[in-house]
Design an enzyme around this catalytic site. Structure first.
Site, mmCIF file in Angstrom:
data_model
loop_
_atom_site.group_PDB
_atom_site.id
_atom_site.type_symbol
_atom_site.label_atom_id
_atom_site.label_comp_id
_atom_site.label_asym_id
_atom_site.label_seq_id
_atom_site.Cartn_x
_atom_site.Cartn_y
_atom_site.Cartn_z
ATOM 1 N N THR A 200 0.858 -1.184 0.000
ATOM 2 C CA THR A 200 0.000 0.000 0.000
ATOM 3 C C THR A 200 0.898 1.239 0.000
ATOM 4 O OG1 THR A 200 -1.778 -1.091 1.165
ATOM 5 C CG2 THR A 200 -1.578 1.263 1.556
ATOM 6 N N ARG B 297 -14.694 -6.595 -0.615
ATOM 7 C CA ARG B 297 -13.982 -6.369 0.659
ATOM 8 C C ARG B 297 -13.349 -4.975 0.668
ATOM 9 N NH1 ARG B 297 -8.477 -4.944 2.211
ATOM 10 N NH2 ARG B 297 -8.097 -5.796 4.267
ATOM 11 N N VAL B 298 -13.534 -4.269 1.755
ATOM 12 C CA VAL B 298 -12.920 -2.948 1.904
ATOM 13 C C VAL B 298 -12.018 -2.981 3.127
ATOM 14 C CG1 VAL B 298 -13.378 -0.520 2.416
ATOM 15 C CG2 VAL B 298 -14.831 -1.734 0.788
ATOM 16 N N GLY B 299 -10.809 -2.480 2.995
ATOM 17 C CA GLY B 299 -9.864 -2.483 4.109
ATOM 18 C C GLY B 299 -9.868 -1.171 4.872
ATOM 19 N N GLY C 231 -5.749 -4.745 7.126
ATOM 20 C CA GLY C 231 -6.733 -3.688 7.296
ATOM 21 C C GLY C 231 -7.777 -3.955 8.362
HETATM 22 N N1 ASP Z 1 -4.112 -2.032 4.673
HETATM 23 C C1 ASP Z 1 -4.422 -2.529 3.352
HETATM 24 C C2 ASP Z 1 -5.747 -3.236 3.371
HETATM 25 O O1 ASP Z 1 -6.013 -3.960 4.306
HETATM 26 C C3 ASP Z 1 -3.401 -3.480 2.829
HETATM 27 C C4 ASP Z 1 -2.011 -2.973 2.852
HETATM 28 O O2 ASP Z 1 -1.605 -2.178 3.677
HETATM 29 O O3 ASP Z 1 -1.281 -3.381 1.971
HETATM 30 O O4 ASP Z 1 -6.487 -3.099 2.445
#
Ligand code: ASP
Length: 324
Positions: free
Chosen positions: A193, A221-223, A247
């Site tokens: 990310t 799915r939403v993080g 997330g």
């Molecule tokens: N935090 C992000 C998510 O859960 C993933 C990540 O940090 O790569 O969508």
């Protein structure tokens, strides 16, 4: 003293952005002092990584940091800096955001992003978008052109079309690296990310985060990244935060907001607050964050093997790192 500050900030919030500027400057401005911290995700980043790949990452992070630093150095706003840095990283296929977004379990890509302006807590986010080249810029448009905070899926895309943002077919986000990763469905993978936090010379804090989410996720799915208070937060009274990692944990523990709350209500230092949240609430190996506070301090805390990151400030620091 505390009540004076609270009173001033309440007045400021009621009187519109011009006054927010001047009053926050009165409270926090330190002439020509700025700081920017960026990240390109956390995870199991092997130290055995070939030099050529490592150099490639370092070069990209350095370019991204230079973009943000130049904006701040020239008196630009932290909001512009965080958007432009994240946009640059979204266009780089190495990172799990924009072009390099991971695959869902159905072989598609769904992207999330958010941005927050510490001056007045205004914020914008998009989640589950499939055809928006730069989700961070659409998040900013949600913040600036609507009365909403979060738009998802088709509604977000329709809004993007209306705003004339650049659209791409979903297979624009197909990349060989992410395809291979999806095929292996590696769980403990580098997350990738991207995020950026900054304090500008006007005393304003801003934060931005963008992601393709987790590999092989269920569509829909939403993080934490587009959730204000979970993966992103900024408040001129405290700090600006951008997170990366699992997330679901960052949502459960409202990590980004809690860092600000620990500072505001319990007088924690930025670093103590960041350590508290990562080491006591995020399981080992599952995440990290970058943060800057209103006084120009910064914190980079993670419990993974590494974090792609960079930091620059008005005192001449310019550093890119992957491991400790
Ligand atoms: N935090 C992000 C998510 O859960 C993933 C990540 O940090 O790569 O969508």
């Amino acid at each position: 003293m505390k009540s004076v500050i609270v009173a001033v900030s309440v007045t400021v919030l009621m009187m519109g952005s011009k006054l927010i500027d001047s009053n926050s400057a009165f409270l926090f401005k330190d002439q020509n002092k700025y700081i920017i911290v960026i990240h390109g995700g956390v995870g199991t980043i092997s130290r055995e990584m070939p030099d050529s790949i490592k150099e490639d990452y370092l070069r990209s992070l350095s370019e991204a940091l230079t973009i943000g630093k130049t904006i701040l150095h020239n008196g630009g706003t932290s909001l512009d800096a965080v958007e432009q840095v994240v946009k640059f990283l979204e266009n780089d296929p190495k990172f799990n955001a924009g072009k390099g977004a991971v695959y869902t379990s159905e072989g598609t890509h769904e992207l999330d992003a958010s941005i927050m302006d510490g001056r007045d807590l205004s914020c914008g986010a998009v989640a589950g978008v499939r055809t928006i080249k730069n989700p961070i810029s659409l998040a900013r448009l949600v913040m600036e052109k609507t009365s909403h905070v979060l738009l998802v899926g088709e509604g977000a895309e329709t809004f993007g079309k209306k705003m004339n943002v650049q659209l791409v077919p979903n297979n624009y986000f197909d990349t060989p690296k992410r395809f291979e990763q999806w095929q292996k469905a590696i769980q403990k993978e580098t997350k990738g990310t991207v995020g950026c936090v900054a304090l500008d010379i006007h005393g304003n804090l801003a934060a931005a985060t963008s992601t393709g989410g987790v590999v092989n996720k269920i569509p829909g799915r939403v993080g934490d990244s587009p959730i204000i208070g979970a993966g992103t937060y900024a408040d001129n009274l405290t700090c600006a935060v951008s997170c990366s990692g699992k997330g679901e944990l960052f949502i459960k523990h409202s990590v980004a907001y809690n860092i600000s709350a620990l500072m505001k209500y319990k007088n924690y230092s930025l670093n103590d607050a960041a350590e508290e949240m990562i080491h006591n609430y995020i399981t080992e190996g599952d995440g990290g964050l970058i943060a800057v506070d209103k006084n120009g301090n910064y914190a980079i805390v993670y419990n993974t093997t590494g974090m792609f990151r960079g930091i620059a400030n008005s005192e001449g620091i310019f550093e890119i790192k992957i491991w400790d």
